[in-house]
Design a protein around this motif. Structure first.
Motif, PDB file in Angstrom:
ATOM      1  N   SER A 109       0.841  -1.208   0.000  1.00 16.17           N
ATOM      2  CA  SER A 109       0.000   0.000   0.000  1.00 16.17           C
ATOM      3  C   SER A 109       0.871   1.251   0.000  1.00 16.17           C
ATOM      4  O   SER A 109       0.597   2.216  -0.723  1.00 16.17           O
ATOM      5  CB  SER A 109      -0.925   0.009   1.230  1.00 16.17           C
ATOM      6  N   LEU A 110       1.948   1.225   0.800  1.00 17.13           N
ATOM      7  CA  LEU A 110       2.868   2.363   0.833  1.00 17.13           C
ATOM      8  C   LEU A 110       3.595   2.521  -0.509  1.00 17.13           C
ATOM      9  O   LEU A 110       3.796   3.639  -0.983  1.00 17.13           O
ATOM     10  CB  LEU A 110       3.886   2.174   1.960  1.00 17.13           C
ATOM     11  N   LEU A 113       1.120   4.078  -2.964  1.00 19.82           N
ATOM     12  CA  LEU A 113       0.965   5.509  -2.674  1.00 19.82           C
ATOM     13  C   LEU A 113       2.161   6.301  -3.200  1.00 19.82           C
ATOM     14  O   LEU A 113       2.009   7.381  -3.780  1.00 19.82           O
ATOM     15  CB  LEU A 113       0.819   5.727  -1.169  1.00 19.82           C
ATOM     16  N   LEU A 117       2.207   9.181  -6.048  1.00 20.28           N
ATOM     17  CA  LEU A 117       2.745  10.489  -5.676  1.00 20.28           C
ATOM     18  C   LEU A 117       3.720  10.999  -6.737  1.00 20.28           C
ATOM     19  O   LEU A 117       3.651  12.156  -7.167  1.00 20.28           O
ATOM     20  CB  LEU A 117       3.448  10.372  -4.322  1.00 20.28           C
ATOM     21  N   ASP A 325      -4.215  -1.905  -3.961  1.00 19.33           N
ATOM     22  CA  ASP A 325      -3.136  -1.163  -4.616  1.00 19.33           C
ATOM     23  C   ASP A 325      -3.676  -0.136  -5.610  1.00 19.33           C
ATOM     24  O   ASP A 325      -3.201   1.001  -5.668  1.00 19.33           O
ATOM     25  CB  ASP A 325      -2.205  -2.145  -5.343  1.00 19.33           C
ATOM     26  N   MET A 328      -5.074   2.858  -3.820  1.00 19.09           N
ATOM     27  CA  MET A 328      -4.017   3.714  -3.278  1.00 19.09           C
ATOM     28  C   MET A 328      -3.471   4.657  -4.358  1.00 19.09           C
ATOM     29  O   MET A 328      -3.291   5.854  -4.133  1.00 19.09           O
ATOM     30  CB  MET A 328      -2.867   2.857  -2.735  1.00 19.09           C
ATOM     31  N   THR A 332      -3.985   8.875  -4.489  1.00 16.75           N
ATOM     32  CA  THR A 332      -2.828   9.769  -4.574  1.00 16.75           C
ATOM     33  C   THR A 332      -2.956  10.722  -5.753  1.00 16.75           C
ATOM     34  O   THR A 332      -2.846  11.945  -5.610  1.00 16.75           O
ATOM     35  CB  THR A 332      -1.535   8.950  -4.720  1.00 16.75           C
ATOM     36  N   LEU A 355      -1.540  11.641   2.454  1.00 16.99           N
ATOM     37  CA  LEU A 355      -1.596  10.309   1.867  1.00 16.99           C
ATOM     38  C   LEU A 355      -1.509   9.220   2.930  1.00 16.99           C
ATOM     39  O   LEU A 355      -2.154   8.179   2.816  1.00 16.99           O
ATOM     40  CB  LEU A 355      -0.478  10.148   0.840  1.00 16.99           C
ATOM     41  N   LEU A 359      -4.301   6.396   3.674  1.00 17.90           N
ATOM     42  CA  LEU A 359      -3.967   4.978   3.796  1.00 17.90           C
ATOM     43  C   LEU A 359      -4.766   4.342   4.933  1.00 17.90           C
ATOM     44  O   LEU A 359      -5.313   3.243   4.803  1.00 17.90           O
ATOM     45  CB  LEU A 359      -2.465   4.825   4.049  1.00 17.90           C
ATOM     46  N   SER A 362      -8.689   4.427   4.173  1.00 21.24           N
ATOM     47  CA  SER A 362      -9.158   3.437   3.205  1.00 21.24           C
ATOM     48  C   SER A 362      -9.533   2.128   3.881  1.00 21.24           C
ATOM     49  O   SER A 362     -10.398   1.398   3.397  1.00 21.24           O
ATOM     50  CB  SER A 362      -8.079   3.181   2.149  1.00 21.24           C
TER      51      SER A 362
END
Length: 469
Positions: A109-110, A113, A117, A325, A328, A332, A355, A359, A362
């Motif tokens: 997920s990170l 994001l 971005l 995913d 995410m 962004t 963001l 996260l 969501s």
């Protein structure tokens, strides 16, 4: 003295190898179903563009089909998890699967994001747009009251009664009940075997019903695509083409470059082979704009691929709530797009806290209808209310973007299931190679491997079964 006729009958009876040819012919007939889905999608696009008002009126056809699929999700998840956990000797193995899956979901997920971005800051698709009062009102209307703060979200996983998890259609509630039932049957030992056999028969019934429902896919695809095309129209697509194309390209690169590289490094598999194996599911999602429509089939196909039932039963349903995913990336890029369109571009220092908040938000919106747009609006309302005005800018194309979200979410969960199976050694690698090579075709008529029983075993499970015997 046996006659020639009796000898021929005896020879025929002694050659059972010819029997499987009949079901193979039946399986091949399902190809016509997906050809019909493609034709329905093309026809739906044509109707939506030529007669937009009529196309919008066809929306109930798509909604009805998706609801029929959703009707089957809870019983399929319950049966899969109960059978999987009930047949595992050590409960710690199930906990390890869940822990590894959740850790992987958070990391990916990170990553998603971060990718969104970077792309959003490079494209700046919202520059030069103008916001009207009507669009502001539309944006505020998208804030869903169903999105919950983290604590309330955790409490909402507990159903009001044992059976309400099935009647309310909450995936995580069904997951909790199934885990408790599976662990209870595991603790009961041989006494619980009759219950497991009963659940096994129910699973066969549920998958058979699902295979029947799938024959309505062309009708659902036609109604869904006609409604989306008719409501959005060409003007909306032209004005927001940069955002749409940028989002689609980003999703494609994420699946085939990022997920593909991880899949190759960890499991040694080719992402293109896996996507080809799941081609019919991708088509179903594309035609209905809903990843949930393919959730039951993903469970069946991952088990057929060679991943054990506990891994599939825990990773797939949990991933549908926590491993988003595509959502995410969408949140962004949409946030940066809205900020640019409102003439208030955010610095990197402002973007990262927003963001990270989205996260967490969501997860509280898991299961909310239209979760992508509702989560975005709700998150902006809580963290940066001024940006909610701009949500109305993307309402017109959200359904088109939801297809890319759904496809990316689905691909991410398929890859996650294989990865978790590999890390926990709950995958039959030889079977995976045979299935992806087309040597063991998936049974479309039952969605189960009837010749092996309904439980797909990995080598370790087979050894345990032999030891018990």
């Amino acid at each position: 003295m046996p006659t020639k006729t009796s000898r021929r009958a005896a020879v025929a009876a002694s050659t059972p190898d010819t029997a499987p040819a009949v079901p193979r012919v039946k399986r091949d007939r399902t190809h016509y179903l997906y050809i019909a889905v493609i034709a329905a999608v093309v026809l739906g696009i044509a109707v939506g563009l030529i007669w937009p008002d009529a196309g919008v009126q066809l929306k109930p056809l798509g909604t009805g089909f998706v609801n029929l699929i959703k009707m089957m999700i809870s019983p399929i998840i319950f049966c899969t998890i109960v059978l999987g956990i009930g047949s595992v000797r050590k409960a710690a193995k199930v906990g390890a699967v869940g822990g590894i899956a959740l850790g992987y979901f958070l990391v990916m997920s990170l990553v998603a994001l971060a990718i969104g971005l970077v792309v959003g800051n490079v494209l700046h698709p919202g520059d030069g747009l103008h916001l009207t009062k009507a669009l502001k009102a539309t944006g505020h209307a998208q804030v869903s009251p169903d999105a919950l703060p983290p604590v309330d979200f955790v409490l909402s996983i507990i159903p009001k009664t044992f059976v309400s998890a099935f009647t309310e259609g909450q995936v995580l509630q069904t997951l909790l009940v199934a885990l408790l039932a599976g662990f209870a049957l595991q603790a009961m030992g041989p006494v619980g075997q009759p219950v497991l056999r009963g659940v096994e028969h129910i699973q066969r019934l549920v998958f058979r019903i699902l295979s029947m429902v799938m024959w309505l896919a062309p009708v659902g695809a036609f109604g869904a695509i006609a409604a989306v095309t008719g409501s959005a129209g060409i003007d909306a697509l032209k004005s927001l083409a940069v955002l749409m194309l940028g989002f689609y390209i980003t999703c494609v690169l994420f699946v085939f470059v990022v997920l593909g590289a991880i899949l190759r490094l960890v499991s040694g598999l080719n992402i293109f082979s896996l996507c080809k194996y799941l081609g019919r599911e991708f088509l179903l999602i594309l035609s209905t704009s809903s990843s949930e429509s393919a959730l039951p089939r993903l469970i069946a196909k991952m088990e057929h691929l060679g991943v054990s039932k506990p891994v599939v039963g825990i990773t797939v349903p949990t991933g549908y709530s926590f491993n988003l995913d595509g959502t995410m990336i969408y949140m962004t890029m949409a946030s940066l797009y809205i900020a640019d369109a409102l003439g208030t571009p955010m610095s990197i220092g402002e973007q990262i806290p927003l963001l990270l908040f989205l996260l967490l938000a969501s997860k509280g919106a898991a299961g909310v209808s239209g979760a992508g747009l509702a989560t975005l609006a709700g998150g902006l309302q809580s963290h940066k209310p001024a940006l909610v005005d701009g949500v109305g800018l993307i309402v017109g194309i959200d359904r088109f973007m939801s297809e890319a979200r759904a496809l990316t979410n689905f691909a991410g969960n398929a890859v996650a299931t294989v990865l978790v199976g590999t890390w926990t050694k709950e995958i039959d690698k030889e079977r995976v190679r045979s299935v992806l090579a087309g040597e063991l075709p998936f049974d479309e008529t039952t969605l189960l491997d009837e010749h092996q029983g309904t439980v797909t075993e990995v080598p370790e499970q087979r050894e345990e079964a032999l030891a018990k015997a």
